[in-house]
Design a protein around this motif. Structure first.
Motif, short mmCIF file in Angstrom:
data_model
loop_
_atom_site.label_atom_id
_atom_site.label_comp_id
_atom_site.label_asym_id
_atom_site.label_seq_id
_atom_site.Cartn_x
_atom_site.Cartn_y
_atom_site.Cartn_z
N UNK A 145 -9.21 1.66 -10.03
CA UNK A 145 -8.73 3.00 -10.36
C UNK A 145 -9.86 3.91 -10.82
N UNK A 146 -9.51 4.94 -11.57
CA UNK A 146 -10.53 5.85 -12.11
C UNK A 146 -10.26 6.09 -13.59
N UNK A 147 -11.16 5.60 -14.44
CA UNK A 147 -11.06 5.81 -15.89
C UNK A 147 -9.65 5.56 -16.42
N UNK A 148 -9.09 4.41 -16.02
CA UNK A 148 -7.81 4.00 -16.58
C UNK A 148 -6.58 4.48 -15.82
N UNK A 149 -6.79 5.30 -14.80
CA UNK A 149 -5.62 5.78 -14.04
C UNK A 149 -5.64 5.20 -12.62
N UNK A 150 -4.48 5.02 -12.01
CA UNK A 150 -4.44 4.50 -10.63
C UNK A 150 -5.05 5.50 -9.66
N UNK A 151 -5.51 5.00 -8.53
CA UNK A 151 -5.99 5.92 -7.49
C UNK A 151 -5.42 5.54 -6.13
N UNK A 152 -5.59 6.46 -5.19
CA UNK A 152 -4.97 6.28 -3.86
C UNK A 152 -5.67 5.16 -3.09
N UNK A 153 -7.01 5.19 -3.07
CA UNK A 153 -7.74 4.31 -2.15
C UNK A 153 -7.61 2.82 -2.52
N UNK A 154 -7.61 2.51 -3.81
CA UNK A 154 -7.48 1.10 -4.20
C UNK A 154 -6.04 0.63 -3.96
N UNK A 155 -5.07 1.53 -4.21
CA UNK A 155 -3.66 1.18 -3.99
C UNK A 155 -3.39 0.98 -2.50
N UNK A 156 -4.04 1.82 -1.66
CA UNK A 156 -3.91 1.64 -0.21
C UNK A 156 -4.42 0.28 0.22
N UNK A 157 -5.59 -0.08 -0.34
CA UNK A 157 -6.16 -1.40 -0.02
C UNK A 157 -5.19 -2.50 -0.43
N UNK A 172 7.07 -4.27 -9.10
CA UNK A 172 7.28 -3.07 -8.29
C UNK A 172 5.98 -2.49 -7.72
N UNK A 173 4.86 -2.68 -8.45
CA UNK A 173 3.62 -2.06 -7.96
C UNK A 173 3.18 -2.67 -6.62
N UNK A 174 3.56 -3.90 -6.35
CA UNK A 174 3.21 -4.49 -5.05
C UNK A 174 4.03 -3.80 -3.94
N UNK A 175 5.32 -3.55 -4.18
CA UNK A 175 6.14 -2.85 -3.19
C UNK A 175 5.66 -1.41 -3.00
N UNK A 176 5.29 -0.76 -4.12
CA UNK A 176 4.79 0.63 -4.04
C UNK A 176 3.51 0.68 -3.20
N UNK A 177 2.63 -0.29 -3.41
CA UNK A 177 1.35 -0.32 -2.67
C UNK A 177 1.60 -0.54 -1.18
N UNK A 178 2.51 -1.48 -0.88
CA UNK A 178 2.80 -1.77 0.53
C UNK A 178 3.41 -0.54 1.20
N UNK A 179 4.31 0.12 0.52
CA UNK A 179 4.95 1.31 1.10
C UNK A 179 3.92 2.43 1.33
N UNK A 180 3.00 2.61 0.38
CA UNK A 180 1.96 3.63 0.56
C UNK A 180 1.13 3.32 1.81
N UNK A 181 0.74 2.04 1.94
CA UNK A 181 -0.06 1.64 3.10
C UNK A 181 0.73 1.85 4.40
N UNK A 182 1.97 1.40 4.42
CA UNK A 182 2.77 1.50 5.65
C UNK A 182 2.94 2.96 6.07
N UNK A 183 3.07 3.84 5.08
CA UNK A 183 3.27 5.26 5.37
C UNK A 183 2.02 5.88 6.02
N UNK A 184 0.84 5.35 5.67
CA UNK A 184 -0.41 5.97 6.13
C UNK A 184 -1.21 5.06 7.05
N UNK A 185 -0.59 3.99 7.48
CA UNK A 185 -1.28 2.94 8.25
C UNK A 185 -2.07 3.48 9.44
#
Ligand code: MLT
Length: 234
Positions: A145-157, A172-185
């Motif tokens: 992440x960045x200074x304690x907050x989540x970020x897009x690129x690591x969550x996409x990975x 839930x964060x695993x499902x959220x990450x998978x959905x983010x990736x699937x949306x932008x795959x």
């Protein structure tokens, strides 16, 4: 026990995850873990993550190449900054590198209770997934992440890795990450480019690193893990 995968979206939440008996996959796409993987691919012998500029300079006096950044910018006294292109230098083949970065090296440090630490990047996504599948252990993907907050690129990975692993999802964060990736795959770069750190780096004129770090499977046979405090090819 059935293997599962969970995602820690920021090092601030790592205390909520049980790491014992599991493999922690540490990821800092922009740019620490992409640099570590690129460095080992291009021939450095090892990369030692350290928490401070002083610790890095002290290893420099022992012959290590000093690498890293603060706030995304090179530290003046260091040999190199935190760009994967900095490692494409034949002078570094066979050398040991000491690295300190704003978020990535701290996430590595905070993963030390895991049975094993593996370094994740898009550059070696498939070989790393193959390694994780071959091990009989559950996986925690630890996003810097960045200074304690989540970020897009690591969550996409995290989502991309989950997609390849096909393990039971935990939390839930695993499902959220998978959905983010699937949306932008179909176009990972476009969404990664709007992330806060991509825009920060672009503000310093660093745009080629962003595109480079989003290349999936640039390296087909590099898997990086921690052995005796050093990151090496495993
Ligand atoms: C970090 O550890 O925060 C990063 O790798 C920062 C950077 O882009 O250099």
């Amino acid at each position: 026990m059935k293997k599962s995968v969970e995602v820690c979206l920021t090092p601030e939440l790592i205390h909520q995850h049980e790491l014992g008996g599991k493999i922690a996959v540490v990821v800092d796409i922009f740019r620490a873990t992409s640099c570590i993987v690129a460095g080992l691919h291009y021939g450095v012998n090892s990369v030692t993550p350290v928490g401070s500029v002083e610790a890095c300079l002290s290893l420099g006096k022992q012959g290590f190449v000093t690498a890293g950044e603060r706030g995304g910018q090179k530290i003046e006294e260091f040999d190199i900054g935190n760009s994967p292109f900095d490692y494409q230098n034949p002078d570094f083949i066979g050398r040991d590198v000491a690295i300190t970065t704003t978020n990535g090296t701290m996430a590595i440090e905070r993963s030390r209770n895991a049975d094993e630490i593996v370094i994740g990047s898009f550059l070696n996504l498939s070989p790393t997934a193959g390694y994780l599948k071959s091990q009989n252990k559950s996986v925690v993907i630890h996003c810097a992440g960045w200074k304690g907050t989540p970020n897009i690129e690591d969550t996409l990975f995290a989502g991309a890795m989950i997609d390849r692993l096909g393990l039971d999802l935990s939390g839930d964060s695993s499902r959220m990450s998978l959905d983010l990736f699937k949306h932008h795959e179909e176009d990972l770069l476009s969404i990664a480019k709007v992330s806060g750190h991509a825009r920060r780096l672009a503000g310093f004129g660093i745009t080629k690193d962003i595109e480079y770090c989003m290349n999936v499977d640039e390296f087909k046979d590099v898997v990086v893990g921690m052995v005796d405090g050093r990151l090496v090819k495993i």
